[in-house]
Design an enzyme around this catalytic site. Sequence first.
Site, PDB file in Angstrom:
ATOM      1  N   CYS A  11       0.815  -1.241  -0.364  1.00 19.45           N
ATOM      2  CA  CYS A  11       0.029  -0.129   0.055  1.00 19.45           C
ATOM      3  C   CYS A  11       0.987   0.874  -0.103  1.00 19.45           C
ATOM      4  O   CYS A  11       1.393   1.256   0.787  1.00 19.45           O
ATOM      5  CB  CYS A  11      -0.742  -0.405   1.230  1.00 19.45           C
ATOM      6  SG  CYS A  11      -1.737   1.503   1.443  1.00 19.45           S
ATOM      7  N   GLY A  99     -13.533   5.029  -9.129  1.00 20.59           N
ATOM      8  CA  GLY A  99     -12.264   5.580  -9.223  1.00 20.59           C
ATOM      9  C   GLY A  99     -11.196   6.124  -8.543  1.00 20.59           C
ATOM     10  O   GLY A  99      -9.884   6.970  -8.104  1.00 20.59           O
ATOM     11  N   THR A 101      -8.705   4.800  -6.480  1.00 20.74           N
ATOM     12  CA  THR A 101      -6.667   4.191  -7.123  1.00 20.74           C
ATOM     13  C   THR A 101      -5.585   3.905  -5.832  1.00 20.74           C
ATOM     14  O   THR A 101      -5.036   2.982  -6.428  1.00 20.74           O
ATOM     15  CB  THR A 101      -6.072   5.834  -8.468  1.00 20.74           C
ATOM     16  OG1 THR A 101      -5.550   6.551  -7.667  1.00 20.74           O
ATOM     17  CG2 THR A 101      -6.712   6.326  -9.405  1.00 20.74           C
ATOM     18  N   HIS A 106      -9.035   6.974   2.564  1.00 15.80           N
ATOM     19  CA  HIS A 106      -8.516   9.386   2.435  1.00 15.80           C
ATOM     20  C   HIS A 106      -9.623  10.115   2.100  1.00 15.80           C
ATOM     21  O   HIS A 106     -10.915  10.010   1.462  1.00 15.80           O
ATOM     22  CB  HIS A 106      -6.822   8.629   0.752  1.00 15.80           C
ATOM     23  CG  HIS A 106      -7.038   8.345   0.030  1.00 15.80           C
ATOM     24  ND1 HIS A 106      -7.586   7.622  -0.809  1.00 15.80           N
ATOM     25  CD2 HIS A 106      -7.474   9.448  -1.472  1.00 15.80           C
ATOM     26  CE1 HIS A 106      -7.921   6.619  -1.741  1.00 15.80           C
ATOM     27  NE2 HIS A 106      -8.127   8.083  -2.373  1.00 15.80           N
ATOM     28  N   HIS A 108      -9.771  13.501   0.356  1.00 16.49           N
ATOM     29  CA  HIS A 108      -9.483  14.530  -0.303  1.00 16.49           C
ATOM     30  C   HIS A 108      -9.826  16.151   0.208  1.00 16.49           C
ATOM     31  O   HIS A 108     -11.276  16.555  -0.308  1.00 16.49           O
ATOM     32  CB  HIS A 108      -9.502  14.519  -2.048  1.00 16.49           C
ATOM     33  CG  HIS A 108      -9.353  13.725  -2.613  1.00 16.49           C
ATOM     34  ND1 HIS A 108      -8.662  13.461  -3.617  1.00 16.49           N
ATOM     35  CD2 HIS A 108      -9.963  12.641  -2.700  1.00 16.49           C
ATOM     36  CE1 HIS A 108      -8.152  12.135  -3.977  1.00 16.49           C
ATOM     37  NE2 HIS A 108      -8.658  11.323  -3.536  1.00 16.49           N
TER      38      HIS A 108
HETATM   39  P1  5GP Z   1      -8.473   8.566  -5.688  1.00 13.35           P
HETATM   40  O1  5GP Z   1      -7.982   8.485  -7.017  1.00 13.35           O
HETATM   41  O2  5GP Z   1      -7.435   7.039  -5.017  1.00 13.35           O
HETATM   42  O3  5GP Z   1      -9.034   9.186  -5.213  1.00 13.35           O
HETATM   43  O4  5GP Z   1      -6.834   9.289  -4.658  1.00 13.35           O
HETATM   44  C1  5GP Z   1      -5.662   8.914  -5.123  1.00 13.35           C
HETATM   45  C2  5GP Z   1      -4.709  10.116  -5.049  1.00 13.35           C
HETATM   46  O5  5GP Z   1      -3.541  10.141  -4.811  1.00 13.35           O
HETATM   47  C3  5GP Z   1      -4.807  10.749  -6.155  1.00 13.35           C
HETATM   48  O6  5GP Z   1      -5.408  12.160  -5.727  1.00 13.35           O
HETATM   49  C4  5GP Z   1      -3.007  10.813  -6.396  1.00 13.35           C
HETATM   50  O7  5GP Z   1      -2.612  11.795  -7.056  1.00 13.35           O
HETATM   51  C5  5GP Z   1      -2.322  10.501  -4.815  1.00 13.35           C
HETATM   52  N1  5GP Z   1      -0.336   9.964  -5.244  1.00 13.35           N
HETATM   53  C6  5GP Z   1      -1.243   9.116  -5.762  1.00 13.35           C
HETATM   54  N2  5GP Z   1       0.431   8.638  -5.664  1.00 13.35           N
HETATM   55  C7  5GP Z   1       1.036   9.434  -4.640  1.00 13.35           C
HETATM   56  C8  5GP Z   1       2.291   9.879  -4.410  1.00 13.35           C
HETATM   57  O8  5GP Z   1       3.262   8.947  -4.133  1.00 13.35           O
HETATM   58  N3  5GP Z   1       2.079  11.353  -3.055  1.00 13.35           N
HETATM   59  C9  5GP Z   1       1.272  11.697  -3.279  1.00 13.35           C
HETATM   60  N4  5GP Z   1       1.429  13.142  -2.349  1.00 13.35           N
HETATM   61  N5  5GP Z   1       0.291  11.694  -3.222  1.00 13.35           N
HETATM   62  C10 5GP Z   1      -0.183  11.006  -4.687  1.00 13.35           C
HETATM   63 ZN    ZN Z   2      -2.202   1.271   3.373  1.00 15.91          ZN
END
Ligand code: 5GP
Ligand code: ZN
Length: 120
Positions: A11, A99, A101, A106, A108
Amino acid sequence: MSEVLNYDENCLFCKIIAGEIPSEKIYEDRLCYAFRDINPQAPTHILVVPKAHIKSVAEISSKNEALVGHIFTVVAKIARREGLENGYRVVTNCGPDAGQTVPHLHFHILGGAKMAEKMV
Ligand code: 5GP
Ligand code: ZN
């Protein structure tokens, strides 16, 4: 360096919390960690994550609901600190259709500009 409950070696966010992958830390306490998103979708884009590895909203239950409440207190605190008095959006993507990823819960925090798109 933080201890991650249920650390998942695959992770990305567990690795960030543990300090194995660098991040721009905004806030940290015993239960959660906040850092700037690497690919910001707004002038201010911060991620707030529980230190425990919980995959998504789908894994929230009576066992960890207090933690989620705490995270929202932290969200409000960070937004005040970041000067988002004009408003901000809090988003959590849950599962593939939304979406998501990174499979570590988490939230935002998006702000600093008027949002163009309105999902709800
Ligand atoms: P999701 O798409 O799962 O809602 O959000 C994942 C977020 O993690 C994305 O906005 C992406 O830009 C961010 N993210 C992915 N890899 C990294 C990383 O290595 N460092 C940071 N600071 N953010 C990341
Ligand atoms: Zn984790």
